[in-house]
Design an enzyme around this catalytic site. Structure first.
Site, mmCIF file in Angstrom:
data_model
loop_
_atom_site.group_PDB
_atom_site.id
_atom_site.type_symbol
_atom_site.label_atom_id
_atom_site.label_comp_id
_atom_site.label_asym_id
_atom_site.label_seq_id
_atom_site.Cartn_x
_atom_site.Cartn_y
_atom_site.Cartn_z
ATOM 1 N N HIS A 56 9.229 28.794 8.348
ATOM 2 C CA HIS A 56 9.246 29.868 7.350
ATOM 3 C C HIS A 56 8.719 29.377 6.001
ATOM 4 C CE1 HIS A 56 11.428 32.205 10.304
ATOM 5 N NE2 HIS A 56 11.249 33.263 9.538
ATOM 6 N N LYS A 97 21.029 34.288 14.657
ATOM 7 C CA LYS A 97 22.459 34.562 14.697
ATOM 8 C C LYS A 97 23.040 34.588 13.293
ATOM 9 C CE LYS A 97 24.107 29.806 15.425
ATOM 10 N NZ LYS A 97 24.993 29.514 14.297
#
Lengths: 204, 297
Positions: free
Chosen positions: A36, A116
């Site tokens: 990212h 998650k």
């Protein structure tokens, strides 16, 4: 149970609501912390993409268009012929990507972000605009999830290390729960509000 | 016996394999029971169902229960005469072998270069503590502590104004409840909580992790602490955070509390949040007999 196939349509995304169970099939890409940071610095916020990164940029744009980025650092195995397979591949905690995620969703036209623990307001807003959803895989269910990874098609940025590389994988019936939808609803906010209220009562 | 010829490398590899791929029975039973308590068809029930299926697959295929195989924490008890430097070298070698076999994910990253060492060896990695004892045997406890739950582990300094938590066990109760609420689903619950009261910031965190070696059915020998463990188990589960933070009846599977003497000036409450994949394994190696066979538990 909603069955989603990549490329996922906007109509499918709008039909999903927080709490829905889904199974995903098609080609998705793993990307976590280093990935990212890299995408933001080299592709999204940079004035221009460096010549030696152009090919990867185009490939990721092609792969991620209408697809899902999966926050995951897998355990992998390579056979003697050099082919990779996934041994264990549960989700990692998504919140660390919150500062990057909205821009990544927009730049690559993602339809899903999977990981998650859920994400926050920036990602929820981007999910509404794109539209896209946040998909919660079952944390720790790594051996089971690895079975739904049928094929490793490519790996990029191996110099980030095995957990942090971009792994391009073909999945079949990958199980997840929609916890943030494209209608502004986050199950994480709902649960947190309820538990905060309960905590207040316990500490009264 | 000549302790200098002792080579436990293979046994350490097997210990790592067991810890990474076989969930202890008490955890498995608690997860099974928890599933029965969730509403039929709920995401919470679905999560537990997936978890239990995964546990079976991991054991059957000898693959990691969770891909984050965590920080390997070795607690080694050894008799006089055994070189701990030698054992440490063997543990490091075993970690590298276990990584090659995909029992462990390469999990040690260099701070200065940001490079993954690739073999789970690094500065202070794996974690090891050695304890000399009187028995003519070596006992090793291994815990694999994942990063997601480590990130939500926390430490409180009492008194804490926000929580109205004073320097007493009621203050401890308040801190632990807050820690679970703060963690929400990010630590991959249902959790086991290892709590240490007292110590300094360093020793407190270590002590809190050591509580995770206790079996779920283990009762605290101190009656007051046992009662607090039971109460916190009940109350944390009233928070309704549920498996994975999906909402539900099961937020915590066990609470274990240890205490340490503290400085007059300090009162720390350290909370080690452990994910449902509470991966612990142990082995015993008798050094008195003819052969040196390792027994695993």
């Amino acid at each position: 149970m909603h069955k989603l196939t990549v490329p996922i349509s906007d109509e499918d995304i709008r039909g999903l609501h927080a709490g829905d169970t889904v199974s995903i099939s098609g080609v998705i890409v793993t990307g976590r912390d280093a990935a990212h940071k890299f995408m933001i610095e080299h592709f999204i916020r940079s004035e221009e993409v460096a010549v030696d990164e152009m090919e990867l940029h185009e490939e990721l744009k092609r792969l991620l268009n209408g697809s899902v980025i999966y926050h995951c650092g897998p355990v992998v195995k390579q056979d003697e012929a050099g082919n990779w397979s996934f041994v264990a591949a549960g989700p990692t905690t998504s919140i660390r990507e919150e500062v990057y995620q909205p821009e990544v969703i927009k730049h690559f036209n993602l339809k899903g972000v999977m990981g998650k623990g859920g994400m926050e307001a920036g990602t929820l807003k981007a999910c509404g605009e794109q539209p896209a959803v946040y998909l919660h895989a079952i944390g720790g269910a790594a051996s089971l999830i690895a079975q739904s990874v049928k094929e490793v098609l490519a790996v990029y940025k191996m110099d980030f290390g095995v957990p942090e590389a971009f792994w391009v994988i073909r999945v079949e019936d990958f199980p997840a729960v929609v916890t943030m939808d494209s209608h502004g609803v986050s199950l994480h906010t709902t649960v947190a509000a309820a538990s905060a209220k309960k905590l207040e009562a316990l500490l009264a | 016996m000549d302790y200098t010829e002792l080579d436990l490398t293979d046994s350490f590899v097997e210990l790592i394999r067991r810890a990474a791929t076989i969930l202890p029975d008490d955890m498995r039973q608690a997860l099974g029971k928890a599933k029965g308590n969730e509403k039929a068809g709920s995401s919470a029930e679905g999560a537990l169902d997936t978890i239990l299926l995964n546990v079976n697959i991991a054991e059957k295929n000898s693959t990691p229960i969770c891909q984050d195989t965590g920080t390997p924490i070795f607690e080694v008890s050894y008799p006089v005469g055994v070189s701990t430097r030698m054992l440490a070298d063997q543990i490091r070698a075993a970690a590298a072998i276990a990584t090659k076999h995909s029992y462990l994910r390469p999990n040690a990253v260099d701070i200065m270069t940001d490079k993954n060492s690739g073999n789970n060896n690094g500065e202070d990695f794996p974690t090891m503590h050695f304890h000399e004892w009187d028995n003519d045997s070596i006992h090793v406890d291994l815990l694999l502590k994942g990063g997601g739950c480590e990130n939500v582990s926390t430490q409180y300094k009492l008194p804490n104004g926000r929580l109205h938590a004073g320097r007493d066990l009621e203050g401890v109760r308040r801190a632990v409840l807050d820690a679970v609420n703060q963690a929400q689903g990010r630590g991959c619950g249902p959790a086991v909580l290892g709590v240490a009261v007292g110590g300094d910031r360093g020793s407190g965190y270590i002590k809190s992790k050591l509580q995770l070696f206790r079996k779920l059915e283990d009762t605290n020998p101190d009656e007051t602490l046992a009662a607090l463990e039971d109460r916190l188990y009940e109350e944390t589960n009233q928070l309704g955070i549920g498996p994975m933070g999906f909402g539900g009846e099961t937020t915590v599977l066990g609470v274990k509390i240890g205490v340490q003497h503290r400085l007059p000036a300090s009162y720390f409450v350290s909370v080690a949040y452990m994910c449902w994949a509470n991966r612990r394994a142990s082995m015993d190696v008798a050094l008195s007999g003819e052969t040196m066979e390792a027994n695993y538990a």
